[in-house]
Design a protein around this motif. Structure first.
Motif, PDB file in Angstrom:
ATOM      1  N   PHE A  48     -21.472 -27.238  28.093  1.00 25.91           N
ATOM      2  CA  PHE A  48     -20.725 -28.256  27.891  1.00 25.91           C
ATOM      3  C   PHE A  48     -20.310 -29.060  29.333  1.00 25.91           C
ATOM      4  N   GLY A  52     -21.903 -32.120  28.576  1.00 26.19           N
ATOM      5  CA  GLY A  52     -21.144 -32.829  27.647  1.00 26.19           C
ATOM      6  C   GLY A  52     -21.643 -32.533  26.204  1.00 26.19           C
ATOM      7  N   PHE A  74     -21.639 -30.039  22.992  1.00 25.90           N
ATOM      8  CA  PHE A  74     -21.303 -28.677  22.493  1.00 25.90           C
ATOM      9  C   PHE A  74     -22.440 -28.199  21.817  1.00 25.90           C
ATOM     10  N   LEU A 131     -15.495 -20.355  19.225  1.00 26.72           N
ATOM     11  CA  LEU A 131     -14.831 -21.448  19.281  1.00 26.72           C
ATOM     12  C   LEU A 131     -13.335 -21.218  19.432  1.00 26.72           C
ATOM     13  N   ILE A 136     -11.195 -23.129  22.611  1.00 28.85           N
ATOM     14  CA  ILE A 136     -10.223 -24.249  22.438  1.00 28.85           C
ATOM     15  C   ILE A 136      -9.174 -23.726  23.477  1.00 28.85           C
ATOM     16  N   PHE A 176     -12.951 -26.164  27.300  1.00 25.26           N
ATOM     17  CA  PHE A 176     -14.243 -26.621  27.042  1.00 25.26           C
ATOM     18  C   PHE A 176     -15.002 -26.336  28.292  1.00 25.26           C
TER      19      PHE A 176
END
Lengths: 279, 359, 336
Positions: free
Chosen positions: C66, C70, C72, C267, C271, C275
């Motif tokens: 990421f 950029g 995911f 994930l 958060i 990221f």
């Protein structure tokens, strides 16, 4: 643009009697002592000016002067740390975008904020959103009151399409249109809102002479026929001097000058900061 | 040659705004519907009805629901399975508590209940976007499934843990759930029900609210300047989407599998429906149908294909190859035609208009 | 982060832990199903923290990709699985694990290059959501491919890491605190990996190029940074990180399909941590791991058990509402 500038002077709104009828002395919007900063960067420092009902007000200045930020403040995207905005008599510390829309403020953007996945017609129809009444159940059933309303608004939008001469692209996806046409569609969408105050951010950027003349004509017609007050950021000095009633000059976030195009043209500070001298 | 619009002039906005403005399209649609409603039940085998057509229709509805949220409104959601479970279990509790209420009403009420749940889990979308929102919807997925698994109340305290959907008739003896329901009855009911709901969905997306959703998808900051309230638009998308998805979950449990279990609505289901709308076409009702058909047919085609090459091939191997082909297809479609089968269909129609001329 | 902030954090953490302990102690008084001693509490906490490091190992792979592109990368989980499967496969051929690891690294680099060429390059200008969905496609493909080649039975991955439980502080707490040696090794590995990556990103030329690419593709191109090479490098590094994660997780759980689903647990970590932040992945992992474990042990008996299915997500979601960019992530500013 020199030739057209002197030519247009006789037909532009600068003619005294025409201006008096069109522009009232009533103030539609005024901003007082607005200061806006992002972190440490001061975008606007203590700026005040007003816009009279029915006039065409130009906001000019070098890049980074805070012009777009000023429009964003009026529109509600940015909230100033200081100062107040008075619109239609109501004074507020900040605006909110959809409340601005409800109260009759429409705007266009430097970078064309159109909905690229939708057609021209659909984009313009979105401008009618606030005027549409049918609820979700009626819409699900479509035929009946909802369809009548859709057609009514479609008619209104078609009139705008005629006015701006974009009939041939009404079913084209806007993402595919050339830049100049996109700007026109964006103007159409703003007009669909039947605004009292129209904020235009560099509506003629990136256009050739013909397109600019067309756009000028549209802006003047909107102001003339519908009485819409217009605030416009523009870099083309010919256009600014032609069509605006009054001009405000910003530089580095502060107000440099405020007056009629003639006054501005002859203001030494403005010449030094922005206009320059003819060689 | 056949597909020309020459001579078809629209003389009013009403006709211009019809769902199928071209006459040939209208005829085509009527033909397809007649074929589906009259000819198919007569000639299709029970196998085709129960393993292909019934799931196809149920999935189409789920795909329409997700397409509204993700395709039209741009809010990525991985919680489809959880919402389907909501619909299934709400319907179960409603119909066991009020067995005399018509099952169609039960389905609709289950959908409304799911819509409320959807609104609740949609609240985070007001602050977060993109993949972050996908994570929030994952929270919904895992949490909802835990609720339905954990609390026996949902299963009516059944000792075996496996609950069969109770037999229900739409009217008289026309059973669509339970062991007495004939496959063709299920199919006809689903055809009518899903077609009606699809029409509602199509009407919504071409009305004001549909434009609001698309505006949010395309540029939600700019949407505010026309007076759109992002909160209302996003939550309404969640609500309507969950309504359709919830009903599809109830249909899945009651009509397709006949049993109400949370296991059917795991995260893999969410991905399955997401693939349907990606492959079918984001932001297209037709695409939802095409994508659902594709995903339903693919494993079957693959199975038959691989079996014919080597009949001793193991089930596990087939599933691995299936995964690979799925993955490859997703990538292929996203590269070649990110707008999915629906766009290919449109391009096909455009070529057809020119046929037999090349351009 | 400014010194004062760090000081606040260092003070706050033990206070929060102590507070939680007191709350649970109180709850245990009210609910007989709940068993609480301070020793048990610390055990759960430490176990959770170590588990959290394991999550971070997976999260790191996400952050890398990421940060640099950029994108995911949903496929990270399947990269972990694929790497683990490949390594075990070679070990089963009789190779020493170090050799197997080396070969797997080479294979992961090849996979990375393939992904860049086949998937990423044709999709350069697409919207992020489309790229995200393409990574889901990669996920499915690698999943099927890995199991096609190596089979889908559970495999044991044993490279000699000790797994016996150790007891600490037997004098202070009754029975001592039980900590698994394996977890401690994993934590050490994680720490080393993070240090290496941090150095890589901030001290090397390639690291600088990676950060430039992460910021702005076009600008990076215009100063002559070879985008395609950079992406191939990033995915390779992510692949190596995936291998490390695969070794750790595979050693703990055995190498099987569910390894790919560990990605789902990463994930919430992302958060929380943000990221784009490597330290964020660690801190996020620690918080999620500890939070999840403690919640399961001490809140689970009250609510119904199996909370860890969704607790991490709920925690992440609450976080998202107050701080969408995570603890260490960059604030998202949208300009009109």
């Amino acid at each position: 643009m020199e030739g057209t500038a002197s030519e247009a002077q006789t037909v532009g709104p600068a003619s005294a009697s025409g201006a008096a009828a069109r522009v009232s002395s009533e103030v539609l919007l005024s901003v007082e002592n607005i200061s806006l900063a992002f972190g440490g960067v001061k975008a606007i420092s203590d700026v005040s000016f007003d816009i009279r009902k029915g006039e065409i007000r130009a906001i000019i200045g070098p890049n980074g002067a805070g012009k777009t930020s000023m429009l964003n403040v009026i529109n509600g995207f940015y909230h100033p740390q200081q100062g107040v905005i008075t619109y239609k008599g109501e004074t507020r510390k900040q605006m909110r975008p959809h409340r601005a829309a409800k109260q009759g403020i429409a705007r266009t953007f430097q970078n064309v904020a159109l909905f690229r996945g939708m057609t021209t017609l659909d984009n313009i129809m979105t401008g009618r959103l606030l005027k549409m009444r049918s609820n979700i159940l009626l819409q699900a059933l479509y035929w009946g009151p909802n369809q009548r309303e859709e057609i009514e608004h479609r008619e209104f939008c078609e009139r705008i399409i005629d006015f701006l001469e974009i009939q041939s692209i009404r079913k084209t996806q806007v993402g595919r249109l050339p830049y100049g046409l996109q700007k026109r569609v964006e103007l159409a969408r703003a007009l669909a809102m039947e605004p009292e105050l129209l904020l235009l951010d560099e509506p003629m950027a990136g256009m050739n002479v013909e397109e600019k003349e067309d756009m000028c004509r549209f802006v003047l017609d909107v102001n003339d026929e519908f009485g819409t007050t217009i605030a416009l950021i523009e870099h083309d000095m010919g256009v600014v001097m032609d069509i605006s009633d009054r001009v405000v000059v910003l530089d580095h976030g502060a107000k440099l000058a405020d007056g009629t195009p003639d006054e501005i043209r002859n203001n030494q500070e403005v010449i030094d900061a922005y206009l320059g001298v003819a060689h | 040659m056949f597909y020309r619009e020459a001579g078809q002039f629209k003389t009013s906005y009403r006709t211009d705004q019809a769902i199928f403005p071209i006459l040939q399209d209208k005829i085509g649609l009527v033909a397809v519907l007649i074929f589906a409603a009259v000819i198919v039940p007569a000639i299709a085998s029970e196998y085709i009805l129960t393993t292909i057509l019934v799931p196809f229709l149920v999935f189409s509805l789920a795909a329409i629901g997700l397409n509204i949220l993700t395709g039209y409104c741009g809010q990525l959601s991985l919680g489809t399975g959880g919402f389907m479970a909501c619909g299934a279990f709400f319907a179960f509790k409603l119909t066991t508590a009020f067995p005399d209420v018509n099952i169609i009403i039960v389905f609709l009420l289950a959908g409304l209940g799911t819509a409320l749940v959807g609104v609740f889990f949609g609240i985070p979308s007001l602050r977060i976007k993109g993949f972050y929102l996908a994570v929030a919807t994952l929270a919904a997925q895992f949490f909802l499934l835990w609720v339905f698994n954990k609390f026996d109340w949902w299963h009516n305290y059944s000792p075996s843990g496996v609950i069969a959907a109770p037999p229900r008739a739409v009217f008289g003896d026309f059973y669509i759930t339970g062991t007495e329901a004939a496959p063709w009855a299920k199919y006809i009911f689903l055809l009518a029900f899903v077609a009606a709901l699809a029409l509602l969905a199509k009407n919504l997306v071409r009305s004001r609210i549909g434009r609001t959703w698309m505006a949010i998808r395309d540029m939600d900051i700019a949407a505010e300047i026309i007076g759109i309230r992002p909160m209302f638009a996003k939550l309404s998308a969640f609500a309507v989407s969950s309504f359709f998805i919830g009903i599809s979950g109830a249909l899945w449990a009651f009509i397709y599998t006949g049993s109400v279990e949370a296991l059917a609505f795991e995260i893999t289901r969410s991905f399955q429906v997401l693939f349907m709308i990606i492959l079918g076409g984001l932001g297209s009702i037709l695409g939802s149908f095409l994508g659902a058909a594709f995903i339903v047919l693919l494993p079957i085609v693959l199975n038959i294909g691989l079996q014919s090459i080597d009949s001793s091939i193991s089930v596990a191997l087939i599933s691995h190859v299936e995964f690979m082909i799925f993955g490859a297809l997703i990538i292929f479609f996203l590269i070649v035609e990110p707008h999915g089968l629906a766009r290919l269909w449109q391009i096909g129609k455009e070529k057809l208009r020119l046929w037999p001329f090349p351009y | 982060m400014p010194q004062r902030r760090i000081a606040i954090w260092i003070l706050a953490v033990p206070l929060v832990i102590a507070g939680l302990g007191l709350i649970f102690q109180g709850l245990a008084g009210a609910y007989p199903a709940l068993y609480f001693t301070w020793g048990f509490f610390f055990e759960a906490m430490i176990g959770g923290l170590l588990q959290g490091v394991m999550y971070s190992l997976v999260a790191l792979g996400f952050v890398l990709i990421f940060k640099a592109s950029g994108i995911f990368n949903f496929a990270q989980g399947s990269l972990v699985l694929f790497a683990a499967l490949t390594m075990v496969g070679f070990i089963e051929f009789g190779l020493h694990w170090i050799l197997a690891a080396a070969i797997t690294v080479a294979i992961m680099i090849a996979v990375a290059i393939a992904i860049e060429r086949v998937v990423l390059r044709p999709m350069v200008n697409q919207a992020p959501i489309i790229l995200f969905m393409a990574t889901i496609g990669i996920f499915y493909f690698l999943d099927g491919f890995g199991q096609l080649i190596w089979g889908s039975d559970i495999k044991i991955l044993n490279i000699g890491i000790p797994t016996d439980p150790q007891f600490f502080l037997e004098g202070v707490f009754e029975g001592g605190i039980l900590i698994n040696s394996f977890d401690m090794v994993a934590a050490a590995v994680g720490a080393v990996l993070v240090a290496v990556l941090a150095v890589f990103f901030h001290k090397t030329r390639i690291g600088r190029a990676l950060r430039a690419v992460a910021d702005d593709h076009q600008a990076a191109l215009s100063v002559g940074i070879p985008l395609k090479t950079i992406w191939a490098i990033v995915w390779s590094v992510a692949g190596i990180v995936a291998l490390v994660a695969g070794i750790m997780w595979g050693g703990k759980l055995g190498v099987q399909f569910s390894l790919a689903l560990i990605a789902f647990k990463a994930l919430p970590v992302l958060i929380l941590g943000g990221f784009t932040s490597i330290p964020g992945a660690i801190v996020g992992g620690l918080i999620i791991g500890a939070g999840e474990q403690v919640a399961e042990v001490f809140l689970g008996p009250i609510i119904g058990g199996a909370i860890q299915d969704w607790f991490a997500y709920m925690l992440a979601m609450v976080f998202l509402l107050f701080r969408p960019q995570g603890l260490f992530g960059e604030k998202i500013i949208e300009r009109v």
